[in-house]
Design an enzyme around this catalytic site. Structure first.
Site, PDB file in Angstrom:
ATOM      1  N   LYS A 118       0.671  -1.102  -0.112  1.00 21.97           N
ATOM      2  CA  LYS A 118       0.084   0.147   0.022  1.00 21.97           C
ATOM      3  C   LYS A 118       1.001   1.197  -0.138  1.00 21.97           C
ATOM      4  CE  LYS A 118      -4.272  -1.484   2.043  1.00 21.97           C
ATOM      5  NZ  LYS A 118      -5.220  -1.587   3.086  1.00 21.97           N
ATOM      6  N   LYS A 202      -4.298  -8.745  -7.986  1.00 23.13           N
ATOM      7  CA  LYS A 202      -5.737  -9.162  -7.404  1.00 23.13           C
ATOM      8  C   LYS A 202      -6.687  -7.834  -7.989  1.00 23.13           C
ATOM      9  CE  LYS A 202      -5.213  -7.202  -3.130  1.00 23.13           C
ATOM     10  NZ  LYS A 202      -5.655  -7.064  -1.597  1.00 23.13           N
ATOM     11  N   LYS A 205     -10.300  -2.575  -5.050  1.00 22.14           N
ATOM     12  CA  LYS A 205     -10.939  -1.117  -5.129  1.00 22.14           C
ATOM     13  C   LYS A 205      -9.961  -0.112  -5.695  1.00 22.14           C
ATOM     14  CE  LYS A 205     -13.696  -2.353  -0.829  1.00 22.14           C
ATOM     15  NZ  LYS A 205     -13.621  -2.343   0.705  1.00 22.14           N
TER      16      LYS A 205
HETATM   17  P1  AMP Z   1     -11.433  -4.907   1.437  1.00 23.06           P
HETATM   18  O1  AMP Z   1     -12.067  -4.659   0.194  1.00 23.06           O
HETATM   19  O2  AMP Z   1      -9.876  -5.061   1.353  1.00 23.06           O
HETATM   20  O3  AMP Z   1     -11.913  -4.638   2.650  1.00 23.06           O
HETATM   21  O4  AMP Z   1     -11.548  -6.771   1.444  1.00 23.06           O
HETATM   22  C1  AMP Z   1     -12.825  -7.120   2.041  1.00 23.06           C
HETATM   23  C2  AMP Z   1     -12.776  -8.630   1.910  1.00 23.06           C
HETATM   24  O5  AMP Z   1     -12.899  -8.971   0.671  1.00 23.06           O
HETATM   25  C3  AMP Z   1     -11.465  -9.306   2.665  1.00 23.06           C
HETATM   26  O6  AMP Z   1     -12.117 -10.556   3.074  1.00 23.06           O
HETATM   27  C4  AMP Z   1     -10.608  -9.779   1.451  1.00 23.06           C
HETATM   28  O7  AMP Z   1      -9.855 -10.679   1.569  1.00 23.06           O
HETATM   29  C5  AMP Z   1     -11.593  -9.863   0.369  1.00 23.06           C
HETATM   30  N1  AMP Z   1     -11.003  -9.639  -1.063  1.00 23.06           N
HETATM   31  C6  AMP Z   1     -10.756  -8.457  -1.458  1.00 23.06           C
HETATM   32  N2  AMP Z   1     -10.357  -8.475  -2.613  1.00 23.06           N
HETATM   33  C7  AMP Z   1     -10.405  -9.689  -3.133  1.00 23.06           C
HETATM   34  C8  AMP Z   1      -9.980 -10.642  -4.292  1.00 23.06           C
HETATM   35  N3  AMP Z   1      -9.566  -9.848  -5.460  1.00 23.06           N
HETATM   36  N4  AMP Z   1     -10.238 -11.669  -4.371  1.00 23.06           N
HETATM   37  C9  AMP Z   1     -11.029 -12.472  -3.313  1.00 23.06           C
HETATM   38  N5  AMP Z   1     -11.352 -11.753  -2.299  1.00 23.06           N
HETATM   39  C10 AMP Z   1     -11.062 -10.477  -1.983  1.00 23.06           C
END
Ligand code: AMP
Ligand code: TRP
Length: 340
Positions: A118, A202, A205
């Site tokens: 990050k 990956k 957002k």
């Molecule tokens: P975040 O958007 O970083 O708050 O992630 C929220 C949840 O979504 C967490 O459990 C992450 O591990 C999951 N997550 C985020 N990006 C991915 C992705 N590309 N593939 C699978 N899971 C994801």
């Protein structure tokens, strides 16, 4: 309260209100949340305290917090079964995080790859909160003595740190089994959804290109256009998953099809072997729309009534605090704080 010898199974997970939810969040997190709520006591949090570790527009944060809650409910999380709340509404998270800041070691945090990803070369300008982010995450989980944490693969290292903090607290304060060593629930077809523009990074957002991800609120045309433009190679689809090796984009699209249809990649390939992406992509887009449209419709309906979401979150926060209070009180007693 004494330390339970064996911890009752309890699920905790969270999503940051830091932007639009995408297909990776849906498959990696939300789908698992729904499946677990019938089997265990579940807490699903909107982690707004984590979100402000990076700059957020204060005019948008509350709306984004509601939007994540709406996504939980739209995906099928039932507020009668699971406890759904905003992290900042339960100040016990911040209190336990401070204690854990004094348990975790600098060397442990220095190893966190997500902080490095990050911040890149700009480490000096990162907030202190971003550095200690995984400690707050450990507090989220252990405040409820949660034993299981459904997350995507990117959270594996943070869960290892959570276990290290739990073990060190238990050891330093002579309280074996006081905190459980929680387990990440990562398995599943959507654990690592990749970008549509690059099969080696990956879906995220924070990717500057909106073409790299399918957002939960994208309409059918946008989804179809993004899938059509998704990067691929020139080969037809292979007969078996072994043939997807070194073809990250093809592997990702087949994996997405499988995750959405409930089949294995092998079953998907049996049907599409020898066919090109001109055939496969429209089928994948149709399947995505079929699965996501009902979720985004429900989400939009829920977001039209923000007061109702706020009521549900307030009720969730009340239930969460009732679970957290005795655990935090006992933690503080063990640390040696004066009991009031
Ligand atoms: P975040 O958007 O970083 O708050 O992630 C929220 C949840 O979504 C967490 O459990 C992450 O591990 C999951 N997550 C985020 N990006 C991915 C992705 N590309 N593939 C699978 N899971 C994801
Ligand atoms: N760090 C997680 C993410 O970015 C969000 C999160 C915060 C979380 N606290 C948590 C996930 C506790 C699981 C459990 O995805």
């Amino acid at each position: 309260m004494s330390e339970p010898a064996v911890h009752t199974p309890r699920v905790f997970s969270g999503v940051q209100p830091s932007g639009a939810l995408h297909l990776g969040n849906y498959l990696g997190a939300l789908v698992k949340f729904v499946a677990l709520q019938n089997r265990m006591e579940c807490l699903y949090c909107v982690v707004d305290m984590h979100a402000i570790t990076q700059p957020q527009d204060p005019r948008l944060l509350a709306a984004q917090t509601r939007e994540i809650a709406a996504a939980y409910f739209a995906a099928g999380v039932d507020p009668e079964k699971a406890i759904v709340f905003a992290q900042s509404a339960v100040p016990e998270h911040a209190e336990l995080a401070w204690i854990f800041n004094c348990v975790a070691r600098l060397g442990w945090l220095d190893r966190m790859t997500q902080f490095k990803e990050k911040t890149g070369k700009n480490k000096e300008r990162a907030s202190v909160g971003l550095y200690t982010y995984p400690v707050l995450q450990a507090a989220d989980i252990l405040l409820y003595r949660a034993t299981h944490v459904p997350v995507g693969e990117d959270q594996k290292q943070h869960l290892e740190l959570t276990r290290d903090i739990a073990a060190k607290f238990n050891n330093d304060f002579a309280a074996p089994d006081f905190f459980p060593l929680p387990e990440a629930l990562i398995e599943g077809p959507g654990a690592r959804v990749m970008s549509l523009r690059d099969g080696r990074t990956k879906m995220s957002k924070s990717d500057p290109s909106d073409q790299s991800r399918i957002n939960l609120l994208d309409d059918a045309e946008t989804i179809a256009a993004k899938v059509r433009r998704a990067r691929t190679d020139a080969e037809p689809l292979p007969e078996s998953p072994e043939g997807l090796k070194d073809r990250p984009e093809a592997d990702n699209l087949v994996g997405l099809y499988a995750a959405l249809s409930g089949e294995t990649p092998a079953q998907v390939l049996q049907r599409f072997a020898g066919k090109g992406f001109a055939v496969f992509k429209p089928e994948l887009a149709d399947l995505m729309v079929e699965r996501l449209a009902p979720v985004s419709d429900r989400m939009r309906r829920l977001m039209a009534d923000p007061a109702e979401i706020d009521r549900a979150l307030a009720r969730g926060a009340e239930r969460a605090r009732a679970l957290a209070a005795p655990i935090l009180a006992e933690t503080k007693r063990r640390v040696g704080y004066l009991q009031t």
